[in-house]
Write an enzyme that holds these catalytic residues in place. Structure first.
Site, PDB file in Angstrom:
ATOM      1  N   ASN A   1      -3.602  52.351  31.194  1.00 15.49           N
ATOM      2  CA  ASN A   1      -2.405  53.112  30.859  1.00 15.49           C
ATOM      3  C   ASN A   1      -2.193  54.395  31.628  1.00 15.49           C
ATOM      4  O   ASN A   1      -1.821  55.411  31.045  1.00 15.49           O
ATOM      5  CB  ASN A   1      -2.437  53.449  29.378  1.00 15.49           C
TER       6      ASN A   1
ATOM      7  N   ASN B   1       1.505  50.614  31.088  1.00  9.70           N
ATOM      8  CA  ASN B   1       2.290  50.048  30.007  1.00  9.70           C
ATOM      9  C   ASN B   1       3.771  50.287  30.298  1.00  9.70           C
ATOM     10  O   ASN B   1       4.165  51.403  30.556  1.00  9.70           O
ATOM     11  CB  ASN B   1       1.890  50.743  28.707  1.00  9.70           C
ATOM     12  N   PRO B   2       4.583  49.226  30.292  1.00 11.55           N
ATOM     13  CA  PRO B   2       5.998  49.424  30.608  1.00 11.55           C
ATOM     14  C   PRO B   2       6.686  50.458  29.728  1.00 11.55           C
ATOM     15  O   PRO B   2       7.676  51.061  30.134  1.00 11.55           O
ATOM     16  CB  PRO B   2       6.595  48.038  30.391  1.00 11.55           C
ATOM     17  N   SER B   3       6.158  50.678  28.534  1.00 12.47           N
ATOM     18  CA  SER B   3       6.814  51.678  27.682  1.00 12.47           C
ATOM     19  C   SER B   3       6.698  53.067  28.307  1.00 12.47           C
ATOM     20  O   SER B   3       7.595  53.893  28.144  1.00 12.47           O
ATOM     21  CB  SER B   3       6.194  51.674  26.293  1.00 12.47           C
TER      22      SER B   3
ATOM     23  N   THR C   1      -4.867  47.172  25.324  1.00 14.56           N
ATOM     24  CA  THR C   1      -5.099  46.873  26.739  1.00 14.56           C
ATOM     25  C   THR C   1      -6.585  46.970  27.057  1.00 14.56           C
ATOM     26  O   THR C   1      -7.108  46.196  27.857  1.00 14.56           O
ATOM     27  CB  THR C   1      -4.350  47.890  27.617  1.00 14.56           C
ATOM     28  N   GLY C   2      -7.240  47.935  26.417  1.00 13.83           N
ATOM     29  CA  GLY C   2      -8.666  48.112  26.649  1.00 13.83           C
ATOM     30  C   GLY C   2      -9.445  46.852  26.337  1.00 13.83           C
ATOM     31  O   GLY C   2     -10.292  46.423  27.123  1.00 13.83           O
TER      32      GLY C   2
ATOM     33  N   HIS D   1      -2.166  48.667  16.794  1.00 13.52           N
ATOM     34  CA  HIS D   1      -3.466  48.219  17.279  1.00 13.52           C
ATOM     35  C   HIS D   1      -4.487  48.363  16.168  1.00 13.52           C
ATOM     36  O   HIS D   1      -4.382  49.260  15.351  1.00 13.52           O
ATOM     37  CB  HIS D   1      -3.923  49.095  18.448  1.00 13.52           C
TER      38      HIS D   1
END
Lengths: 412, 452
Positions: A228, A250-252, A337-338, A384
């Site tokens: 990220n 991250n696209p956000s 993601t981790g 998450h």
């Protein structure tokens, strides 16, 4: 009185029926819980609660942190090992086996008080870590059966031929048609193969990294994953290092900080430049909103003639990984993601080291830490399941599959 | 009910009224109040004037400049600046009804402090894109001016430089150029055209490096199957010049000819890249080729295409249409991101509206003025001497020869949007009264001109 509604006697969806349905639902839920958690719960959990009976009172509150609670736990059970602490113990010493068993014994996160888990984890720190090759190989072979990162981690021209109708991970109704232009963006084949790297570091962004001094140890790894778009400026350099081989975006972040790349692009490019030749990894096919933004990243790097590669997670890989971890008890809307990177790293690397993976408000010694090493912005709740992911890592650490670093790093 | 109509008393009045109406209509038909002269008449009128020497009438210039200053104040209002549009100001889109916008912090920061020219400018050339410029040899004369204005990102490649010059200080760009997206028409058009034939690619010192054709070096003639050609077209050719030293250089216009049987396809490269089909030596333009797709994907193509304008301002009517604002701002961001030499100036909607009103009062009835007339009006307000080139909206030149619509292609505009002949007549009137000079003839030989 002459006419009676035929359904009046049956009480369609009336009080009685609703009540019955409610009870049935409750029963079903309870039953499911019994099936899912039950065995461990009965076998070990009860035994534990009896043992430290005085803690039964606040047993349920896993996130119930108070200052004195943390301090107290730090002083009672944990310290008893520090009394005869003389340097790191050997991996195979009986004490270490015992300590590791203590962690593995905790089958479910909510089974013990969090402070208790921290204590056990802290005690384990005095043992040296060694990779348990047999355990690791078993685990890796499981992963290769379920997920197969060396072939499916990214979308490549090989696994996603021209004209494929790619299914999104979450928007299952959405389909992305791979046309020539998108196809050309994919790499020919996966750039990495199985166990290619000897030592990998996966760097999370947990506040535990702050003042850890782990920078050099991270940089000494053969391959470094970061999540990220974290800052790796001089301010953080001693704690997190600079070496980066793969960085996820991250696209956000792009949507919020860089206006979807529809306006300025140079600032985003400059941020990516910090990672030098790191490949950029994006979940383009996670949902439909991500696609355009992620594809634009490729255009930006091409336009500025950057050498950095852009890769996209294969949605099927993401599905498989989250399915696998769901089976291991990571219940969340989305795995982090981790966790995806760790899963991939386990297949791509011989030895995996985790830095900055600690999603609790305090470090193992009970001192409060920020959420990230660079800020203290809390994530959206309920998205998450970080604690449960970390818990899995601790388990894997105890089994010798990977190594979780939570303390300060000495020199390497 | 129906019977009532018959009971209505019959009078002579309706008969008289209708007779009168018919008479008036006939009168108007025979002696119209105003009738636009047709193309032939205009050309005749221009020809009559041709022999006479033109002299600048300085009083007329001053009077006209005064008129413009009073109505529109080009010096101040020409572009959006921090001075004339402070933050929080509400502006109305001049090309739309009922839409306005407020200048916010981010937009405000894109404006220059004041109009970035040294006013007044001395000699200005305003270059239209009329087909009359072709083979005019006016390039030198245009470049001699201190300030050259052009319309709608015209191609300025080597091929045209003799006729239109190279220098540019200001070039207008319509947001619609940026908004073009690929469409399937071109593909089908080419498929139809290629039929089942094998396409022969004749490369004049150029190498095509597309995805399919790029792998190997190509000599002078190469074969491509018709299915391959349209395919690679959608993604654009990467044209590279292949000289003897095997050094790659970008291809230039007319370096490449793709001949399709008896036909030939010519690609010209510029902002508006057109794809032309040479059929019996007659040019028929098919479609635009380079697509900027609103600058939301790749932006390099756009930056490369405006490189020909060197240090110039790109003048965009960002606040004329609601849909044009986004693309125009994106042009600004793009050029800034790449550190390009070109800078973007945003047209002031108030200025455009005032100019529109000004010409409307002079009798131009059109939905919207053409960019050319906007530019000429601005130039008349900003410059001391104005010469205009390539303003000729007719299909024949002064010698009765047919000419293409633009000097680079022959795409006809949508009819009914601009009133080109009316605009021409106004400009012609200004020429006759000595306010500006309109160059319609071929320019003189540069040698004789310099000696004279």
């Amino acid at each position: 009185m002459g006419y009676t509604d035929p359904s009046s006697g049956r009480d369609l969806l009336g009080n009685r029926t609703l009540f019955f349905i409610f009870i049935c639902a409750f029963a079903v839920v309870t039953l499911l819980q019994q099936i899912l958690y039950g065995r461990n719960y009965l076998k070990r959990g009860l035994q534990f609660s009896w043992q430290n009976g005085e803690e039964l009172a606040n047993w349920s509150g896993t996130f119930n942190f108070t200052d004195d609670g943390a301090v107290k736990s730090g002083s009672d059970t944990g310290t008893r090992y520090f009394e005869f602490y003389e340097g790191p113990l050997e991996y195979n010493s009986t004490k270490c086996l015992e300590l590791r068993q203590d962690i593995i014994a905790v089958k479910v996160l909510s089974m013990v008080k969090q402070t208790e888990l921290f204590d056990r984890w802290k005690s384990l720190q005095m043992c040296k870590w060694e990779m348990n090759v047999t355990e690791a190989n078993i685990f890796k072979s499981t992963l290769s059966r379920c997920c197969n990162a060396p072939a499916f981690l990214f979308t490549t021209q090989k696994n996603t031929p021209l004209g494929t109708k790619l299914k999104y991970e979450v928007d299952t109704s959405g389909i992305f048609h791979i046309n020539q232009e998108i196809f050309k963006m994919f790499p020919k084949d996966m750039p990495y193969h199985r166990s290619q790297f000897r030592k990998c570091a996966v760097v999370g962004n947990g506040g535990i990294l702050k003042n850890s001094g782990c920078g050099r140890e991270i940089d000494s790894a053969d391959f470094v994953f970061r999540c990220n778009l974290p800052p790796i400026s001089e301010k953080y350099f001693t704690d997190v290092g600079v070496k980066t081989d793969v960085v996820t975006v991250n696209p956000s972040i792009i949507t919020e900080r860089f206006h979807k790349l529809e306006k300025w692009r140079k600032p985003f490019y400059d941020v990516l430049q910090v990672y030098e030749n790191a490949s950029v990894l994006l979940p383009a096919f996670y949902n439909t909103r991500n696609t355009d933004v992620s594809i634009r990243v490729k255009y930006v790097l091409d336009d500025f003639e950057s050498q950095q590669a852009v890769y996209y997670f294969h949605p099927q890989y993401l599905i498989n990984v989250s399915r696998y971890w769901l089976g291991q008890g990571v219940r969340a809307k989305r795995i982090s993601t981790g966790l995806i990177l760790v899963t991939a790293a386990l297949e791509l690397c011989h030895e995996v080291h985790l830095f900055g993976f600690w999603a609790f408000p305090m470090n193992p010694s009970g001192i409060f830490i920020t959420h990230h090493y660079y800020d203290n912005v809390k994530p959206r709740p309920g998205f998450h399941a970080m604690p449960s992911e970390i818990f899995n890592f601790l388990h894997m650490h105890s089994k010798g599959i990977l190594r979780v670093h939570t303390g300060t790093c000495g020199c390497c | 009910m129906a019977g009532l109509a018959w009971k209505w008393p019959r009078t002579r009045l309706p008969v008289g009224a209708s007779a009168l109406g018919v008479f008036v209509l006939c009168w108007l038909y025979v002696f119209p109040v105003y009738r636009l002269p047709d193309e032939k008449e205009i050309v005749q009128g221009v020809l009559l004037q041709q022999g006479k020497a033109w002299r600048r009438n300085h009083t007329a210039v001053a009077v006209f400049r005064k008129l413009l200053e009073d109505c529109c104040d080009p010096g101040q209002l020409f572009a959006m600046t921090k001075l004339n549009s402070p933050m929080g100001k509400n502006l109305w889109f001049d090309g739309e009804f009922l839409y306005s916008f407020t200048i916010d912090n981010t937009t405000y920061s894109l404006f220059p402090q004041a109009t970035p020219f040294q006013l007044p400018l001395k000699k200005c050339s305003v270059v239209g894109n009329g087909g009359i410029l072709k083979k005019s040899g006016c390039g030198k004369q245009i470049d001699q001016a201190d300030f050259v204005m052009r319309c709608n990102l015209p191609p300025l490649s080597r091929e045209y430089s003799k006729d239109v010059g190279l220098k540019t200080q200001l070039v207008t760009a319509n947001p619609s150029i940026i908004q073009k997206s690929p469409n399937e028409d071109l593909k089908t058009e080419l498929r139809k055209l290629a039929g089942g034939m094998v396409i022969w690619v004749a490369l004049l010192g150029c190498v095509l490096t597309g995805e399919k054709i790029g792998k190997s070096k190509y000599s002078l003639t190469n074969q491509m199957s018709p299915s391959e050609l349209p395919h690679s077209l959608t993604y654009g050719f990467e044209l590279q010049y292949w000289n003897n030293n095997t050094e790659k250089q970008p291809c230039h216009t007319s370096d490449i000819i793709i001949s399709v049987g008896h036909y030939g396809l010519r690609i010209s490269f510029a902002a508006e890249v057109s794809f032309q089909l040479i059929r019996n030596a007659e040019l028929v333009t098919l479609q635009m080729l380079v697509l900027f797709q609103n600058l939301i994907w790749s932006r390099k193509a756009f930056v490369d295409s405006v490189k020909v304008y060197n240090h110039s301002y790109i003048y965009m009517p960002a606040f004329s249409m609601k849909t044009g604002t986004g693309p125009s701002l994106r042009v600004y961001y793009t050029l800034k991101d790449f550190g390009a030499k070109q800078a973007v100036l945003f047209a002031n909607p108030n200025f455009l509206r005032d100019i529109g009103k000004f010409w409307k009062s002079k009798g131009i009835h059109a939905k919207r003025l053409s960019t050319g007339l906007f530019l000429v009006s601005a130039a008349l307000g900003l410059c001391e001497e104005v010469t205009i080139y390539g303003f000729w909206p007719f299909s024949v030149d002064l010698h009765g020869k047919f000419i293409s619509h633009h000097y680079y292609d022959n795409v006809l505009p949508d009819s009914g949007f601009h009133a080109m002949p009316e605009e021409f007549l106004q400009l012609w009137f200004l020429h006759k009264s000595g306010v500006l000079r309109m160059q319609l003839e071929q320019c003189e030989d540069p040698l004789t001109q310099s000696s004279a």
